[in-house]
Write an enzyme that holds these catalytic residues in place. Structure first.
Site, mmCIF file in Angstrom:
data_model
loop_
_atom_site.group_PDB
_atom_site.id
_atom_site.type_symbol
_atom_site.label_atom_id
_atom_site.label_comp_id
_atom_site.label_asym_id
_atom_site.label_seq_id
_atom_site.Cartn_x
_atom_site.Cartn_y
_atom_site.Cartn_z
ATOM 1 N N LYS A 78 0.834 -1.211 0.000
ATOM 2 C CA LYS A 78 0.000 0.000 0.000
ATOM 3 C C LYS A 78 0.869 1.261 0.000
ATOM 4 O O LYS A 78 0.607 2.204 -0.755
ATOM 5 C CB LYS A 78 -0.943 -0.003 1.208
ATOM 6 C CG LYS A 78 -1.948 -1.150 1.179
ATOM 7 C CD LYS A 78 -2.927 -1.087 2.325
ATOM 8 C CE LYS A 78 -2.283 -1.325 3.665
ATOM 9 N NZ LYS A 78 -1.728 -2.697 3.797
ATOM 10 N N THR A 79 1.904 1.274 0.830
ATOM 11 C CA THR A 79 2.804 2.436 0.858
ATOM 12 C C THR A 79 3.542 2.577 -0.470
ATOM 13 O O THR A 79 3.701 3.683 -0.993
ATOM 14 C CB THR A 79 3.805 2.303 2.016
ATOM 15 O OG1 THR A 79 3.091 2.259 3.257
ATOM 16 C CG2 THR A 79 4.764 3.489 2.029
#
Length: 364
Positions: A78-79
């Site tokens: 996600k990051t």
């Protein structure tokens, strides 16, 4: 997987040494391994295709894209995707997290300093304080915040206009996001666990970046024990690299991978010490359950939150544990994995008790 990802070390097991003096810390290493472009991001084909469309449409309109939310278990990228969004838009990115924003003033200070087109990445957005959430609603929809000056009856709200920007949120628990906040995201991408082939591609790429010689068999062995999670795969790769270096093999091959993963208590199915302790407690101490979470946590010497958030998701997903209205229960696969035989009639009895309670099935 392309054969070019691997080197043939069958004849010479030490073509080049792993650098023993690496001084990069874990965070710097993770950042260095992250892909910079969406085309280089492995796996998650559906999310990549959807996100590519959102970004390309925004580029053609020369406007910031809609706000973006990424959800899914920890360690799936996600990051990395948030960083890629900023890179693809050629825009600066401001990074913070929900737990760091406990007051509306904290968020107002960040929002008021944003520039046109900037990306604001909010990790663990579901943990943001409620007053800050309510301020974020207005900022995302109308691109303004109301700054309160004064206290009590004499307090005055001064509207502050904001430049257009894009919020990229990440959450491991999308169900905890309030509906008004969730609805303000124009695109939501859910990340699923990776299959072993995609993880092998990731590990092959990262082994090249780390300067770690690797064989196809060694990489495949690590990928198969990484629980479908790139972050775990990268961590195991580094530990196998360490093992190979210390034991003079200098290559991540099948022998090094198996020996290192055995040393670090990662079994053939990717279960670690905590996972096996939970299954051992369920089967040996509590006869397969059901047993309450708190009791199970005491039995393995861990906090309930640790059992629930670290061990349980994988055990449930892979069919080792069942969540019932009465508590956690061991599945047939758990008994088989431990080499144990369940008591006669155990599963029928457990299922019947839940049926009598009106559930009619295993639930949780």
């Amino acid at each position: 997987m392309s054969p070019s990802h691997f080197e043939d070390h069958s004849a010479d097991v030490s073509p080049r040494l792993v650098d023993p003096n690496g001084t990069e810390d874990e965070q710097q290493l993770e950042a260095a391994l992250r892909p910079k472009k969406l085309a280089d991001f492995p796996g998650q084909p559906r999310v990549r295709e959807q996100l590519s469309l959102v970004i390309e449409a925004a580029r053609r309109r020369a406007t910031p894209p809609d706000h973006i939310l990424f959800s899914g278990p920890p360690g799936l990228g996600k990051t990395s995707l948030a960083m890629i969004v900023a890179s693809e838009l050629e825009a600066p990115i401001r990074i913070t997290s929900g737990p760091a924003i406990q007051h509306a003033g904290d968020l107002a200070a960040i929002l008021s300093s944003l520039n046109e087109g900037e990306v604001l990445f909010l990790d663990e957005i579901h943990r943001m304080a409620r007053p800050a959430e309510e301020m974020l609603y207005l900022a995302m929809e109308d691109f303004r915040v109301d700054v309160i000056v004064g206290k009590g009856p004499g307090a005055t709200a001064i509207p502050l206009e904001l430049p257009r920007f894009t919020v990229v949120g990440a959450t491991t628990r999308a169900g905890l996001l309030p509906a008004p906040l969730r609805d303000r995201f124009g695109f939501t991408g859910h990340l699923d666990y990776y299959d072993a082939a995609d993880l092998a591609d990731i590990l092959a790429r990262n082994a090249d970046l780390l300067g770690v010689p690797a064989t196809r068999e060694g990489i495949t062995e690590i990928a198969g024990r990484s629980r479908g999670t790139p972050r775990i795969a990268n961590r195991l790769l580094r530990r196998v690299r360490d093992y190979a270096q210390v034991h003079g093999r200098h290559v991540v091959d099948l022998t090094s991978a198996r020996a290192a993963l055995e040393l670090f208590d990662v079994d053939d199915d990717g279960l670690d010490r905590l996972d096996r302790a939970v299954l051992e407690a369920l089967c040996r101490r509590f006869g397969g359950g059901p047993v309450g979470l708190s009791t199970l946590a005491v039995a393995v010497g861990e906090e309930p939150d640790t059992v629930e958030t670290v061990a349980e998701p994988y055990l449930v997903r892979e069919g080792y544990m069942i969540r019932t209205p009465r508590g956690r229960a061991a599945s047939p696969r758990a008994w088989t994995h431990l080499g144990l035989r369940p008591p006669d009639g155990h599963f029928t009895e457990t299922f019947q008790r839940d049926t009598d309670d009106g559930g009619g099935r295993f639930t949780g």
